[in-house]
Design a protein around this motif. Sequence first.
Motif, PDB file in Angstrom:
ATOM      1  N   ALA A 110       3.920   7.080  -4.106  1.00  0.00           N
ATOM      2  CA  ALA A 110       3.918   5.665  -4.453  1.00  0.00           C
ATOM      3  C   ALA A 110       3.472   5.437  -5.884  1.00  0.00           C
ATOM      4  CB  ALA A 110       2.994   4.905  -3.500  1.00  0.00           C
ATOM      5  N   GLY A 111       3.855   4.273  -6.380  1.00  0.00           N
ATOM      6  CA  GLY A 111       3.348   3.720  -7.625  1.00  0.00           C
ATOM      7  C   GLY A 111       2.687   2.405  -7.275  1.00  0.00           C
ATOM      8  N   PRO A 112       2.191   1.673  -8.256  1.00  0.00           N
ATOM      9  CA  PRO A 112       1.475   0.427  -7.979  1.00  0.00           C
ATOM     10  C   PRO A 112       2.286  -0.602  -7.193  1.00  0.00           C
ATOM     11  CG  PRO A 112       1.239   1.064 -10.271  1.00  0.00           C
ATOM     12  CD  PRO A 112       2.224   2.004  -9.670  1.00  0.00           C
ATOM     13  N   ASP A 113       3.617  -0.527  -7.296  1.00  0.00           N
ATOM     14  CA  ASP A 113       4.468  -1.523  -6.643  1.00  0.00           C
ATOM     15  C   ASP A 113       4.984  -1.095  -5.275  1.00  0.00           C
ATOM     16  OD1 ASP A 113       4.191  -3.251  -8.831  1.00  0.00           O
ATOM     17  OD2 ASP A 113       5.799  -2.220  -9.904  1.00  0.00           O
ATOM     18  N   GLY A 114       4.657   0.100  -4.823  1.00  0.00           N
ATOM     19  CA  GLY A 114       5.091   0.515  -3.496  1.00  0.00           C
ATOM     20  C   GLY A 114       5.561   1.954  -3.439  1.00  0.00           C
ATOM     21  N   ILE A 115       6.140   2.313  -2.303  1.00  0.00           N
ATOM     22  CA  ILE A 115       6.619   3.674  -2.065  1.00  0.00           C
ATOM     23  C   ILE A 115       7.837   3.933  -2.941  1.00  0.00           C
ATOM     24  CG2 ILE A 115       7.522   5.283  -0.325  1.00  0.00           C
ATOM     25  CD1 ILE A 115       4.606   4.429   0.211  1.00  0.00           C
ATOM     26  N   ARG A 116       7.832   5.055  -3.656  1.00  0.00           N
ATOM     27  CA  ARG A 116       8.927   5.414  -4.553  1.00  0.00           C
ATOM     28  C   ARG A 116       9.798   6.545  -4.007  1.00  0.00           C
ATOM     29  NH1 ARG A 116       5.841   5.791 -10.396  1.00  0.00           N
ATOM     30  NH2 ARG A 116       5.583   3.551 -10.702  1.00  0.00           N
ATOM     31  N   ALA A 117       9.195   7.449  -3.240  1.00  0.00           N
ATOM     32  CA  ALA A 117       9.943   8.611  -2.743  1.00  0.00           C
ATOM     33  C   ALA A 117       9.301   9.101  -1.458  1.00  0.00           C
ATOM     34  CB  ALA A 117       9.969   9.725  -3.782  1.00  0.00           C
ATOM     35  N   ARG A 118      10.104   9.781  -0.664  1.00  0.00           N
ATOM     36  CA  ARG A 118       9.634  10.350   0.597  1.00  0.00           C
ATOM     37  C   ARG A 118      10.119  11.793   0.668  1.00  0.00           C
ATOM     38  NH1 ARG A 118       9.280   7.637   6.198  1.00  0.00           N
ATOM     39  NH2 ARG A 118       9.051   9.406   7.571  1.00  0.00           N
ATOM     40  N   PHE A 119       9.196  12.700   0.928  1.00  0.00           N
ATOM     41  CA  PHE A 119       9.503  14.113   1.078  1.00  0.00           C
ATOM     42  C   PHE A 119       8.915  14.609   2.389  1.00  0.00           C
ATOM     43  CE2 PHE A 119       8.978  13.335  -3.486  1.00  0.00           C
ATOM     44  CZ  PHE A 119      10.135  13.876  -4.003  1.00  0.00           C
ATOM     45  N   SER A 120       9.457  15.670   2.913  1.00  0.00           N
ATOM     46  CA  SER A 120       8.776  16.383   3.998  1.00  0.00           C
ATOM     47  C   SER A 120       7.908  17.442   3.327  1.00  0.00           C
ATOM     48  CB  SER A 120       9.785  17.042   4.932  1.00  0.00           C
ATOM     49  OG  SER A 120      10.453  18.101   4.263  1.00  0.00           O
ATOM     50  N   LEU A 121       6.924  17.947   4.045  1.00  0.00           N
ATOM     51  CA  LEU A 121       6.115  19.026   3.505  1.00  0.00           C
ATOM     52  C   LEU A 121       6.992  20.228   3.173  1.00  0.00           C
ATOM     53  CD1 LEU A 121       3.436  20.328   2.723  1.00  0.00           C
ATOM     54  CD2 LEU A 121       3.088  20.872   5.133  1.00  0.00           C
ATOM     55  N   ALA A 122       7.992  20.510   4.010  1.00  0.00           N
ATOM     56  CA  ALA A 122       8.893  21.640   3.760  1.00  0.00           C
ATOM     57  C   ALA A 122       9.644  21.487   2.441  1.00  0.00           C
ATOM     58  CB  ALA A 122       9.877  21.798   4.910  1.00  0.00           C
ATOM     59  N   GLU A 123       9.969  20.259   2.053  1.00  0.00           N
ATOM     60  CA  GLU A 123      10.658  20.047   0.778  1.00  0.00           C
ATOM     61  C   GLU A 123       9.734  20.307  -0.409  1.00  0.00           C
ATOM     62  OE1 GLU A 123      13.970  16.634   1.414  1.00  0.00           O
ATOM     63  OE2 GLU A 123      11.904  16.028   1.903  1.00  0.00           O
ATOM     64  N   LEU A 124       8.458  19.950  -0.279  1.00  0.00           N
ATOM     65  CA  LEU A 124       7.515  20.146  -1.382  1.00  0.00           C
ATOM     66  C   LEU A 124       6.901  21.547  -1.405  1.00  0.00           C
ATOM     67  CD1 LEU A 124       5.557  16.776  -1.572  1.00  0.00           C
ATOM     68  CD2 LEU A 124       7.442  17.571  -3.006  1.00  0.00           C
ATOM     69  N   LEU A 125       6.903  22.218  -0.264  1.00  0.00           N
ATOM     70  CA  LEU A 125       6.309  23.552  -0.183  1.00  0.00           C
ATOM     71  C   LEU A 125       7.181  24.428   0.721  1.00  0.00           C
ATOM     72  CD1 LEU A 125       3.763  25.081  -1.220  1.00  0.00           C
ATOM     73  CD2 LEU A 125       2.683  24.498   0.965  1.00  0.00           C
ATOM     74  N   PRO A 126       8.372  24.798   0.225  1.00  0.00           N
ATOM     75  CA  PRO A 126       9.301  25.570   1.067  1.00  0.00           C
ATOM     76  C   PRO A 126       8.776  26.979   1.353  1.00  0.00           C
ATOM     77  CG  PRO A 126      10.144  25.388  -1.166  1.00  0.00           C
ATOM     78  CD  PRO A 126       8.905  24.539  -1.100  1.00  0.00           C
ATOM     79  N   ALA A 127       9.168  27.498   2.495  1.00  0.00           N
ATOM     80  CA  ALA A 127       8.794  28.862   2.902  1.00  0.00           C
ATOM     81  C   ALA A 127       7.294  29.095   2.736  1.00  0.00           C
ATOM     82  CB  ALA A 127       9.596  29.896   2.118  1.00  0.00           C
ATOM     83  N   SER A 128       6.517  28.127   3.213  1.00  0.00           N
ATOM     84  CA  SER A 128       5.071  28.148   2.971  1.00  0.00           C
ATOM     85  C   SER A 128       4.325  29.126   3.867  1.00  0.00           C
ATOM     86  CB  SER A 128       4.502  26.743   3.171  1.00  0.00           C
ATOM     87  OG  SER A 128       4.628  26.355   4.526  1.00  0.00           O
ATOM     88  N   PHE A 129       3.153  29.483   3.415  1.00  0.00           N
ATOM     89  CA  PHE A 129       2.209  30.301   4.155  1.00  0.00           C
ATOM     90  C   PHE A 129       1.203  29.359   4.798  1.00  0.00           C
ATOM     91  CE2 PHE A 129      -1.712  32.688   4.646  1.00  0.00           C
ATOM     92  CZ  PHE A 129      -1.273  33.927   5.104  1.00  0.00           C
ATOM     93  N   GLY A 130       0.972  29.535   6.089  1.00  0.00           N
ATOM     94  CA  GLY A 130       0.041  28.646   6.771  1.00  0.00           C
ATOM     95  C   GLY A 130      -0.691  29.339   7.895  1.00  0.00           C
ATOM     96  N   PRO A 131      -1.389  28.554   8.706  1.00  0.00           N
ATOM     97  CA  PRO A 131      -2.181  29.131   9.787  1.00  0.00           C
ATOM     98  C   PRO A 131      -1.413  30.030  10.723  1.00  0.00           C
ATOM     99  CG  PRO A 131      -2.716  26.813   9.488  1.00  0.00           C
ATOM    100  CD  PRO A 131      -1.527  27.100   8.613  1.00  0.00           C
ATOM    101  N   ALA A 132      -0.154  29.727  10.971  1.00  0.00           N
ATOM    102  CA  ALA A 132       0.650  30.558  11.893  1.00  0.00           C
ATOM    103  C   ALA A 132       0.913  31.959  11.349  1.00  0.00           C
ATOM    104  CB  ALA A 132       1.978  29.864  12.190  1.00  0.00           C
ATOM    105  N   ASN A 133       0.756  32.139  10.033  1.00  0.00           N
ATOM    106  CA  ASN A 133       0.973  33.463   9.443  1.00  0.00           C
ATOM    107  C   ASN A 133      -0.186  34.436   9.717  1.00  0.00           C
ATOM    108  OD1 ASN A 133       2.404  31.433   7.280  1.00  0.00           O
ATOM    109  ND2 ASN A 133       3.534  33.345   7.557  1.00  0.00           N
ATOM    110  N   LEU A 134      -1.304  33.897  10.127  1.00  0.00           N
ATOM    111  CA  LEU A 134      -2.492  34.734  10.334  1.00  0.00           C
ATOM    112  C   LEU A 134      -2.634  35.081  11.824  1.00  0.00           C
ATOM    113  CD1 LEU A 134      -4.941  32.832   8.007  1.00  0.00           C
ATOM    114  CD2 LEU A 134      -3.732  34.960   7.534  1.00  0.00           C
ATOM    115  N   PRO A 135      -3.108  36.280  12.115  1.00  0.00           N
ATOM    116  CA  PRO A 135      -3.325  36.630  13.521  1.00  0.00           C
ATOM    117  C   PRO A 135      -4.416  35.763  14.120  1.00  0.00           C
ATOM    118  CG  PRO A 135      -4.147  38.359  12.071  1.00  0.00           C
ATOM    119  CD  PRO A 135      -3.501  37.329  11.200  1.00  0.00           C
ATOM    120  N   LYS A 136      -4.278  35.491  15.401  1.00  0.00           N
ATOM    121  CA  LYS A 136      -5.270  34.662  16.094  1.00  0.00           C
ATOM    122  C   LYS A 136      -6.391  35.502  16.624  1.00  0.00           C
ATOM    123  CE  LYS A 136      -2.345  30.910  16.826  1.00  0.00           C
ATOM    124  NZ  LYS A 136      -2.506  29.720  16.269  1.00  0.00           N
TER     125      LYS A 136
END
Length: 136
Positions: A110-136
Amino acid sequence: MSAEPDLEALFAAALAAQQKAYAPYSRFKVGAAILADDGKVYPGCNVENAAYPVGACAEAGAISAMIAGGAGAIRAIVVIGDGAELVTPCGACRQRIREFAATETPILIAGPDGIRARFSLAELLPASFGPANLPK
Protein backbone atom coordinates in the motif's frame (compact mmCIF):
# COMPACT_ATOMS: atom_id res chain seq x y z
CA MET A 1 -14.16 -16.10 9.72
CA SER A 2 -14.34 -15.10 6.05
CA ALA A 3 -11.75 -16.27 3.55
CA GLU A 4 -11.09 -12.71 2.35
CA PRO A 5 -9.41 -10.46 4.94
CA ASP A 6 -10.92 -7.08 5.84
CA LEU A 7 -8.58 -5.00 3.71
CA GLU A 8 -9.86 -1.67 5.02
CA ALA A 9 -9.12 -2.65 8.62
CA LEU A 10 -5.68 -3.99 7.73
CA PHE A 11 -4.86 -0.87 5.71
CA ALA A 12 -6.02 1.41 8.53
CA ALA A 13 -3.89 -0.47 11.08
CA ALA A 14 -0.82 -0.35 8.82
CA LEU A 15 -1.33 3.37 8.16
CA ALA A 16 -1.67 4.10 11.90
CA ALA A 17 1.49 2.11 12.60
CA GLN A 18 3.38 3.92 9.83
CA GLN A 19 2.55 7.26 11.41
CA LYS A 20 4.17 6.06 14.67
CA ALA A 21 7.37 4.79 13.04
CA TYR A 22 10.68 5.96 14.49
CA ALA A 23 12.77 6.92 11.44
CA PRO A 24 14.89 9.96 12.34
CA TYR A 25 17.78 8.90 10.10
CA SER A 26 16.18 7.75 6.85
CA ARG A 27 12.94 9.65 7.38
CA PHE A 28 11.31 6.71 5.55
CA LYS A 29 8.44 5.47 7.68
CA VAL A 30 6.97 2.02 7.05
CA GLY A 31 3.96 0.41 8.66
CA ALA A 32 2.67 -3.15 8.57
CA ALA A 33 -0.39 -4.96 9.83
CA ILE A 34 -0.94 -8.71 10.05
CA LEU A 35 -4.25 -10.52 10.13
CA ALA A 36 -3.38 -13.56 12.22
CA ASP A 37 -4.97 -16.97 12.58
CA ASP A 38 -6.71 -15.81 15.77
CA GLY A 39 -8.63 -13.17 13.79
CA LYS A 40 -6.79 -10.27 15.42
CA VAL A 41 -4.79 -7.56 13.65
CA TYR A 42 -1.22 -6.97 14.81
CA PRO A 43 0.52 -3.75 13.69
CA GLY A 44 4.21 -2.93 13.48
CA CYS A 45 6.38 -0.03 12.38
CA ASN A 46 10.02 0.43 11.52
CA VAL A 47 12.28 1.53 14.36
CA GLU A 48 15.71 2.92 13.47
CA ASN A 49 18.77 3.14 15.68
CA ALA A 50 21.75 5.51 15.89
CA ALA A 51 23.96 2.45 15.28
CA TYR A 52 22.53 2.44 11.75
CA PRO A 53 21.48 -0.02 10.27
CA VAL A 54 20.69 -1.83 13.51
CA GLY A 55 16.97 -1.18 13.30
CA ALA A 56 13.83 -3.21 12.97
CA CYS A 57 11.52 -3.44 9.97
CA ALA A 58 7.78 -2.89 10.29
CA GLU A 59 7.05 -6.47 9.25
CA ALA A 60 9.38 -7.82 11.96
CA GLY A 61 7.62 -5.69 14.56
CA ALA A 62 4.19 -6.92 13.47
CA ILE A 63 5.37 -10.53 13.56
CA SER A 64 6.78 -10.04 17.06
CA ALA A 65 3.49 -8.51 18.20
CA MET A 66 1.60 -11.45 16.68
CA ILE A 67 3.75 -14.02 18.50
CA ALA A 68 3.61 -12.05 21.77
CA GLY A 69 -0.18 -11.91 21.36
CA GLY A 70 -0.38 -15.69 21.20
CA ALA A 71 -1.17 -16.15 17.50
CA GLY A 72 0.85 -18.48 15.33
CA ALA A 73 0.15 -17.86 11.64
CA ILE A 74 -0.23 -14.99 9.20
CA ARG A 75 -3.45 -14.99 7.15
CA ALA A 76 -2.64 -11.70 5.35
CA ILE A 77 -0.28 -8.75 5.70
CA VAL A 78 -0.37 -5.15 4.51
CA VAL A 79 2.88 -3.19 4.16
CA ILE A 80 2.68 0.58 3.62
CA GLY A 81 5.33 3.09 2.62
CA ASP A 82 5.43 6.47 0.91
CA GLY A 83 6.70 7.32 -2.55
CA ALA A 84 5.89 6.36 -6.11
CA GLU A 85 7.57 2.93 -5.98
CA LEU A 86 6.07 -0.13 -4.31
CA VAL A 87 7.48 -0.73 -0.82
CA THR A 88 7.65 -4.51 -0.67
CA PRO A 89 9.18 -6.45 2.23
CA CYS A 90 12.97 -6.70 2.19
CA GLY A 91 14.54 -10.13 1.69
CA ALA A 92 14.97 -10.76 5.40
CA CYS A 93 11.32 -9.90 6.08
CA ARG A 94 10.14 -12.12 3.23
CA GLN A 95 11.90 -14.98 5.03
CA ARG A 96 10.39 -13.90 8.38
CA ILE A 97 6.93 -13.91 6.82
CA ARG A 98 7.65 -17.37 5.35
CA GLU A 99 8.16 -18.76 8.83
CA PHE A 100 4.54 -18.02 9.73
CA ALA A 101 2.68 -17.95 6.40
CA ALA A 102 1.59 -20.33 3.66
CA THR A 103 2.84 -19.79 0.13
CA GLU A 104 -0.60 -18.53 -0.95
CA THR A 105 -0.80 -15.93 1.86
CA PRO A 106 -1.63 -12.49 0.43
CA ILE A 107 0.95 -9.75 0.87
CA LEU A 108 -0.70 -6.43 0.09
CA ILE A 109 1.45 -3.42 -0.73
CA ALA A 110 0.00 0.00 0.00
CA GLY A 111 0.72 3.68 -0.29
CA PRO A 112 -0.98 6.50 1.62
CA ASP A 113 -4.03 6.33 -0.66
CA GLY A 114 -4.68 2.59 -0.43
CA ILE A 115 -3.67 -0.84 -1.68
CA ARG A 116 -1.43 -0.65 -4.76
CA ALA A 117 -0.50 -4.29 -5.41
CA ARG A 118 -1.24 -7.80 -4.22
CA PHE A 119 1.24 -10.67 -4.22
CA SER A 120 1.26 -14.16 -2.80
CA LEU A 121 4.20 -15.12 -0.63
CA ALA A 122 5.22 -17.57 -3.38
CA GLU A 123 5.47 -14.68 -5.85
CA LEU A 124 7.73 -12.64 -3.55
CA LEU A 125 9.78 -15.59 -2.29
CA PRO A 126 9.69 -18.38 -4.89
CA ALA A 127 11.08 -21.83 -4.09
CA SER A 128 11.48 -20.73 -0.48
CA PHE A 129 13.07 -22.52 2.43
CA GLY A 130 10.78 -22.88 5.42
CA PRO A 131 9.82 -24.97 8.42
CA ALA A 132 8.79 -27.94 6.28
CA ASN A 133 12.38 -28.22 5.00
CA LEU A 134 13.65 -29.10 8.47
CA PRO A 135 13.26 -32.51 10.10
CA LYS A 136 10.71 -32.66 12.88
